[in-house]
Motif scaffolding. Sequence first.
Motif, short mmCIF file in Angstrom:
data_model
loop_
_atom_site.label_atom_id
_atom_site.label_comp_id
_atom_site.label_asym_id
_atom_site.label_seq_id
_atom_site.Cartn_x
_atom_site.Cartn_y
_atom_site.Cartn_z
N GLU A 6 66.95 62.72 38.36
CA GLU A 6 65.77 62.24 37.65
C GLU A 6 66.03 60.87 37.05
OE1 GLU A 6 66.14 66.71 36.43
OE2 GLU A 6 67.48 65.00 36.73
N GLY A 8 63.57 57.49 34.85
CA GLY A 8 62.30 57.00 34.37
C GLY A 8 61.96 57.36 32.93
N ARG A 19 56.31 57.11 34.23
CA ARG A 19 56.42 57.79 35.51
C ARG A 19 57.86 58.20 35.73
NH1 ARG A 19 55.38 55.50 41.61
NH2 ARG A 19 57.36 54.44 41.10
N SER A 21 60.78 59.92 38.07
CA SER A 21 61.10 60.05 39.48
C SER A 21 62.18 61.10 39.67
CB SER A 21 61.60 58.72 40.05
OG SER A 21 60.61 57.73 39.97
N CYS A 22 62.08 61.83 40.76
CA CYS A 22 63.09 62.81 41.15
C CYS A 22 63.49 62.50 42.58
CB CYS A 22 62.55 64.23 41.01
SG CYS A 22 63.67 65.51 41.60
N TRP A 36 58.58 70.44 37.79
CA TRP A 36 59.05 69.71 36.63
C TRP A 36 59.02 70.65 35.43
CZ3 TRP A 36 61.24 64.98 36.44
CH2 TRP A 36 61.03 64.12 37.52
N ARG A 72 54.27 63.13 45.53
CA ARG A 72 55.49 62.94 46.31
C ARG A 72 55.34 61.78 47.27
NH1 ARG A 72 52.72 66.61 49.49
NH2 ARG A 72 52.93 66.27 51.75
N ASP A 73 56.47 61.24 47.67
CA ASP A 73 56.55 60.23 48.71
C ASP A 73 57.62 60.72 49.68
OD1 ASP A 73 57.06 58.03 50.36
OD2 ASP A 73 56.65 56.60 48.76
N THR A 78 61.15 61.53 47.44
CA THR A 78 61.08 61.47 45.99
C THR A 78 59.81 62.14 45.49
OG1 THR A 78 62.33 59.40 45.92
CG2 THR A 78 61.00 59.92 43.99
N TYR A 80 57.39 62.57 41.97
CA TYR A 80 57.08 61.84 40.75
C TYR A 80 56.31 62.71 39.78
CZ TYR A 80 58.09 57.89 43.82
OH TYR A 80 58.70 57.03 44.70
N GLN A 82 53.73 61.51 36.93
CA GLN A 82 53.02 60.48 36.18
C GLN A 82 52.52 61.10 34.88
OE1 GLN A 82 52.49 57.11 36.90
NE2 GLN A 82 51.71 57.08 34.80
N CYS A 96 63.83 67.97 36.89
CA CYS A 96 63.29 68.22 38.21
C CYS A 96 64.01 69.42 38.80
CB CYS A 96 63.48 66.99 39.09
SG CYS A 96 62.89 67.16 40.79
#
Length: 124
Positions: A6, A8, A19, A21-22, A36, A72-73, A78, A80, A82, A96
Amino acid sequence: QVQLVESGGGLVQAGDSLRLSCAASGRALSSYVMGWFRQAPGREREFVAGRSKIYDSTRYADSVKGRFTISRDNAKNTVYLQMNSLKPEDTAVYYCAAAGDIGLSVRPGNYEYWGQGTQVTVSS
């Protein structure tokens, strides 16, 4: 097996946004249910937000609905979180977590893999 990191977190004022991030490595995050969680001093670890792996559905704790969004991306492997309109009561260490052969669960014990956590502090 998947490893999670994790990032951010930080110190912000009430009403600000962050935001988280994981970043996953070792395995594709699409193979896992992602969640989360957060834990404040003296309190139990609690579910914040989660995403399924089959239909990409999401679930949120009542306390964060309308303010937090999980996304997710896959290209970056990753997930996220927000966080908007942050409140002092959001102050906690955020974790995460990933789980394999389960549906989207709010129970920490159902998650197999955990990141190290990132501190979020929201001042008044």
